[in-house]
Design a protein around this motif. Structure first.
Motif, short mmCIF file in Angstrom:
data_model
loop_
_atom_site.label_atom_id
_atom_site.label_comp_id
_atom_site.label_asym_id
_atom_site.label_seq_id
_atom_site.Cartn_x
_atom_site.Cartn_y
_atom_site.Cartn_z
N GLY A 15 46.80 7.08 49.97
CA GLY A 15 47.07 8.28 49.09
C GLY A 15 47.98 9.27 49.76
N GLY A 16 48.03 9.13 50.91
CA GLY A 16 48.91 10.00 51.78
C GLY A 16 50.27 10.02 51.81
N SER A 17 50.94 10.75 52.58
CA SER A 17 52.56 10.35 52.64
C SER A 17 53.28 10.56 53.85
N ARG A 18 54.28 9.97 53.97
CA ARG A 18 54.70 9.85 55.40
C ARG A 18 56.39 9.81 55.26
N ARG A 19 57.02 10.48 56.28
CA ARG A 19 58.61 10.39 55.90
C ARG A 19 58.94 9.75 57.42
N GLN A 82 60.97 8.81 52.24
CA GLN A 82 59.83 9.72 51.92
C GLN A 82 58.98 8.88 51.04
N MET A 83 57.78 8.53 51.75
CA MET A 83 56.71 7.87 51.40
C MET A 83 55.61 8.41 50.73
N ASN A 84 55.27 8.35 49.37
CA ASN A 84 54.19 9.05 48.83
C ASN A 84 52.88 8.33 48.16
N SER A 85 51.68 8.63 48.18
CA SER A 85 50.78 7.75 47.46
C SER A 85 50.72 6.35 48.05
N LEU A 86 50.72 6.44 49.19
CA LEU A 86 50.83 5.15 50.03
C LEU A 86 49.24 4.40 49.95
#
Length: 124
Positions: A15-19, A82-86
């Motif tokens: 649910g987290g994000s990472r760039r 940009q990666m969201n809702s992982l």
């Protein structure tokens, strides 16, 4: 010759994000289409996202569409993911790649240069 260096990987909760960032050496970064691929343990490398030389055209794998966004800053020789809702299934080594063409491709055969990869692990 282009050298690519990815950064930004790590451990993130579902649910987290990472760039992710990928910085290229050389003066002709803007001449290359760029892509992000990923490879999960025990699986084949797969396409995630790609962007044209000028950033106006992007494409995504169905598995990441709506959650990931690729962008580039030609002045900084950098492409981002940009990666969201992982999700846990996004866990993989993520590779940046450059293609000597203006428009992007989802085929790894079209890419000429590859980075070393950065690990992204998504925990439940």
């Amino acid at each position: 010759q282009v050298q690519l260096a990815e950064s930004g990987g790590g451990l993130v909760q579902a649910g987290g994000s990472r760039r992710l960032s990928c910085t290229a050496s050389g003066r002709t970064f803007s001449a290359y289409a760029m892509g992000w691929f990923r490879q999960a343990s025990g699986k084949e490398r797969e396409f995630a996202a790609a962007i044209s030389w000028n950033g106006r055209s992007t494409r995504y794998a169905d598995s990441v569409k709506g959650r990931f966004a690729i962008s580039r800053d030609n002045a900084k020789n950098t492409v981002y993911l940009q990666m969201n809702s992982l999700k846990p299934e996004d866990t993989a080594v993520y590779y940046c790649a450059a293609a000597r063409r203006r428009y992007s491709s989802d085929s790894d055969d079209e890419y000429d240069y590859w980075g070393q990869g950065t690990q992204v692990t998504v925990s439940e």
